[in-house]
Design an enzyme around this catalytic site. Structure first.
Site, PDB file in Angstrom:
ATOM      1  CE  LYS A  65      -3.699  -2.462   2.468  1.00 51.84           C
ATOM      2  NZ  LYS A  65      -4.563  -2.470   3.679  1.00 51.84           N
TER       3      LYS A  65
ATOM      4  CE1 TYR B 112      -9.028  -3.530   0.835  1.00 59.66           C
ATOM      5  CE2 TYR B 112      -8.325  -1.537  -0.291  1.00 59.66           C
ATOM      6  CZ  TYR B 112      -8.039  -2.634   0.500  1.00 59.66           C
ATOM      7  OH  TYR B 112      -6.760  -2.833   0.958  1.00 59.66           O
TER       8      TYR B 112
ATOM      9  CG  PHE C 215     -13.088   0.616   7.306  1.00 61.48           C
ATOM     10  CD1 PHE C 215     -12.583   0.041   6.137  1.00 61.48           C
ATOM     11  CD2 PHE C 215     -13.759  -0.211   8.203  1.00 61.48           C
ATOM     12  CE1 PHE C 215     -12.743  -1.309   5.863  1.00 61.48           C
ATOM     13  CE2 PHE C 215     -13.929  -1.565   7.940  1.00 61.48           C
ATOM     14  CZ  PHE C 215     -13.417  -2.109   6.756  1.00 61.48           C
TER      15      PHE C 215
ATOM     16  NE  ARG D 205      -5.503 -12.985   5.086  1.00 58.75           N
ATOM     17  CZ  ARG D 205      -6.313 -11.931   5.158  1.00 58.75           C
ATOM     18  NH1 ARG D 205      -6.222 -10.954   4.260  1.00 58.75           N
ATOM     19  NH2 ARG D 205      -7.203 -11.831   6.118  1.00 58.75           N
TER      20      ARG D 205
ATOM     21  CB  THR E  43      -6.804  -6.616   9.929  1.00 65.75           C
ATOM     22  OG1 THR E  43      -7.266  -7.768   9.214  1.00 65.75           O
ATOM     23  CG2 THR E  43      -7.210  -5.365   9.176  1.00 65.75           C
TER      24      THR E  43
ATOM     25  NE  ARG F  16      -1.821  -6.006   7.132  1.00 68.39           N
ATOM     26  CZ  ARG F  16      -2.947  -6.574   6.729  1.00 68.39           C
ATOM     27  NH1 ARG F  16      -3.503  -7.544   7.438  1.00 68.39           N
ATOM     28  NH2 ARG F  16      -3.537  -6.175   5.601  1.00 68.39           N
TER      29      ARG F  16
ATOM     30  CG  ASN G 292      -3.325  -2.762   7.104  1.00 70.19           C
ATOM     31  OD1 ASN G 292      -3.219  -2.270   5.975  1.00 70.19           O
ATOM     32  ND2 ASN G 292      -4.314  -3.563   7.446  1.00 70.19           N
TER      33      ASN G 292
ATOM     34  CG  HIS H 186      -4.727  -6.621  -0.231  1.00 71.34           C
ATOM     35  ND1 HIS H 186      -5.913  -6.784   0.451  1.00 71.34           N
ATOM     36  CD2 HIS H 186      -4.774  -7.460  -1.301  1.00 71.34           C
ATOM     37  CE1 HIS H 186      -6.645  -7.689  -0.193  1.00 71.34           C
ATOM     38  NE2 HIS H 186      -5.986  -8.100  -1.259  1.00 71.34           N
TER      39      HIS H 186
ATOM     40  CD  GLU I  75      -8.079  -9.575  -3.559  1.00 73.15           C
ATOM     41  OE1 GLU I  75      -8.845  -9.173  -2.682  1.00 73.15           O
ATOM     42  OE2 GLU I  75      -6.934 -10.041  -3.311  1.00 73.15           O
TER      43      GLU I  75
END
Ligand code: UDP
Length: 149
Positions: free
Chosen positions: A9, A49, A57, A85, A91, A102, A112, A115, A126
């Site tokens: 990000k 998203y 949010f 993950r 998260t 993270r 964070n 993704h 995706e």
């Protein structure tokens, strides 16, 4: 072979974490099959998203993802979706385990860093949203026999 979609990000890019993050996936043994740096359009951010569009949010999240360049990647390997993950961490970076991306680098849930697709089907959706077929390279690393038994 299983594939997952990973995006660094804007905070991860601004904080010069691109090299470290790519290195973690490389060292694990996964294979990079797609990579690009791009400014994300509002349309792409909203599609990506979409599942969160009713959440409070959502607006801030779309603003944030479109605020600076993102590094979009596709990684390949056995069990890569779930493993990525784990490498990424939960998260909220404040509660993410040290040793995860993270957990090592973040504090706020809205900053964070990275993704990662949450399931194999999500990854397929995706990947096709972010990449054209010809932007993905199918190749086999010569290290494969040293990584897989
Ligand atoms: N997010 C946020 N505030 C929240 C929950 C989520 O800003 O209270 C953002 C955060 O950047 C997160 C993204 O929305 O990574 C997607 O949320 P999800 O629950 O899908 O988490 P992830 O799969 O990224 O861990």
């Amino acid at each position: 072979m299983e594939r997952t979609f990973i995006a660094i990000k804007p905070d991860g890019v601004q904080r010069n974490l691109v090299g470290d993050i790519i290195s973690r996936f490389e060292k694990k043994g996964f294979t990079l099959v797609g990579l690009k740096l791009l400014n994300v359009s509002r349309e792409l951010a909203e599609q990506h998203y979409d599942v969160h569009k009713e959440k409070p949010f959502f607006k801030g999240l779309v603003e944030f993802i479109t605020s600076g360049p993102v590094v979009a990647m596709v990684w390949e390997g056995d069990g890569v979706v779930a493993s990525a993950r784990k490498i990424i961490g939960v998260t909220n970076p404040l509660t993410a385990e040290p040793g995860t991306i993270r957990g090592d680098f973040g504090i706020s849930i809205g900053r964070n860093i990275i993704h990662g697709s949450d399931a194999v089907e999500t990854a397929q959706r995706e990947i096709s949203l972010w990449f054209k077929e010809e932007e993905l390279a199918s190749w086999k690393s010569s290290l494969t026999p040293w990584i897989y038994e």
